[in-house]
Scaffold this motif. Structure first.
Motif, PDB file in Angstrom:
ATOM      1  N   VAL A  98       0.845  -1.196   0.000  1.00  0.00           N
ATOM      2  CA  VAL A  98       0.000   0.000   0.000  1.00  0.00           C
ATOM      3  C   VAL A  98       0.876   1.240   0.000  1.00  0.00           C
ATOM      4  CG1 VAL A  98      -1.838   1.260   1.171  1.00  0.00           C
ATOM      5  CG2 VAL A  98      -1.791  -1.256   1.242  1.00  0.00           C
ATOM      6  N   GLU A  99       0.578   2.151  -0.896  1.00  0.00           N
ATOM      7  CA  GLU A  99       1.310   3.416  -0.973  1.00  0.00           C
ATOM      8  C   GLU A  99       0.577   4.491  -0.183  1.00  0.00           C
ATOM      9  OE1 GLU A  99       4.238   4.045  -2.205  1.00  0.00           O
ATOM     10  OE2 GLU A  99       4.510   1.949  -2.819  1.00  0.00           O
ATOM     11  N   PHE A 100       1.279   5.112   0.753  1.00  0.00           N
ATOM     12  CA  PHE A 100       0.724   6.222   1.517  1.00  0.00           C
ATOM     13  C   PHE A 100       1.493   7.487   1.159  1.00  0.00           C
ATOM     14  CE2 PHE A 100      -0.211   2.506   4.100  1.00  0.00           C
ATOM     15  CZ  PHE A 100      -1.519   2.730   4.509  1.00  0.00           C
ATOM     16  N   PRO A 101       0.797   8.594   0.932  1.00  0.00           N
ATOM     17  CA  PRO A 101       1.518   9.839   0.654  1.00  0.00           C
ATOM     18  C   PRO A 101       2.196  10.362   1.910  1.00  0.00           C
ATOM     19  CG  PRO A 101      -0.829  10.257   0.881  1.00  0.00           C
ATOM     20  CD  PRO A 101      -0.667   8.765   0.926  1.00  0.00           C
ATOM     21  N   SER A 102       3.297  11.086   1.739  1.00  0.00           N
ATOM     22  CA  SER A 102       3.926  11.767   2.868  1.00  0.00           C
ATOM     23  C   SER A 102       3.047  12.960   3.250  1.00  0.00           C
ATOM     24  CB  SER A 102       5.335  12.232   2.492  1.00  0.00           C
ATOM     25  OG  SER A 102       5.932  12.919   3.570  1.00  0.00           O
TER      26      SER A 102
END
Length: 287
Positions: A98-102
């Motif tokens: 899963v990609e989470f934004p900074s």
């Protein structure tokens, strides 16, 4: 013969674990990893190794937790260990896939909200009967084998982790990471204990009947009456009296104190924090 837990209980545990994993992954990838911060405990060890060696965090979460999974089986039990295996696998998959934004570059916000989401996630997983961090398991094991309190071992383990962070990263990062750990610990405690942490109240008064009636009718609380003997002063020595004991939530402390003062301003009251209760006439928090 004990019956197996209902499916509703399994579903509730799965919901807590899944939600906890999602929030913990958000705290890790949305806040801590981009800012190169760590946390305490086993999660902190994984973050520190990922930062120092450049290894994938998802892999480290699996590998570093292996010995703690064996300890979980030994110290607590098979069901707990199986749930913990599932929770850690889910966390590793979430971190990997899963990609989470900074979400922010402000270091204070990273420490606060990264710790909040991570601590909340760990707390929810514990409410589901598992852990995402094996520090407490190790502390319980060491306490049984070597003595001293569990909390002392938790502090010692984290002192070693943050000392290593100061040497391998920087003192500033170690201090921000310590702030992260403090916030995560408070969030975890809030999830486990809730706003309605229980308080045991012992009341010694010259009007036990009136206080008992107030506890039952106004507070809606159960009450236990002990027989005691006074031990202070010439007039009170060897005098028999009733001692009242009740359990309330900490939100009700002020109301109870005022009600007792109206009946007997000289009443002697002691209060003790209680993590949880079972049975009796206590209004349970909804979980």
């Amino acid at each position: 013969m004990p019956h197996s837990p209902p499916y509703r209980s399994y579903f509730k545990d799965f919901f807590f674990i899944l939600t906890g994993v999602a929030l913990a992954a958000l705290g890790l990838k949305g806040f801590l990893l981009p800012a190169h911060f760590i946390d305490g405990g086993v999660t902190g060890i994984c973050l520190l190794l990922a930062e120092a060696l450049g290894w994938p965090l998802a892999l480290l979460l699996l590998v570093v937790n292996i010995p703690f999974l064996f300890l979980a089986r030994l110290v607590i039990g098979r069901v707990f260990a199986l749930k913990t295996i599932g929770a850690i696998l889910l966390l590793a998959l979430a971190v990997w896939l899963v990609e989470f934004p900074s979400l922010t570059e402000d270091r204070v916000l990273v420490a606060i909200f990264g710790g909040f989401f991570l601590g909340t996630g760990i707390g929810l997983s514990m409410r589901g009967g598992s852990v995402l961090d094996g520090t407490e398991i190790l502390a319980i094991f060491l306490s049984r084998k070597l003595g001293t309190k569990v909390s002392d071992w938790v502090i010692l383990i984290n002192l070693v982790i943050f000392g290593a962070a100061a040497m391998l990263l920087s003192l500033e990062q170690a201090l921000y990471s310590l702030l992260t750990y403090i916030v995560a610990s408070k969030a975890l405690d809030f999830i486990i204990d809730g706003v309605e942490e229980y308080t045991g109240v012992t009341i010694i008064t010259d009007h036990p009947g009136d206080v008992r009636t107030m506890l039952i009718e106004e507070m809606g609380a159960g009450v236990t009456i002990f027989k005691g003997v006074g031990g202070y002063g010439v007039d009170d020595a060897a005098r028999e009296r009733d001692i009242l004991y009740t359990v309330i939530t900490r939100l009700e402390i002020r109301k109870l104190t005022l009600a007792i003062q109206e009946i007997d301003s000289d009443a002697f009251i002691t209060m003790t924090s209680i993590n949880d209760v079972r049975g009796g006439m206590v209004r349970k928090r909804v979980v």
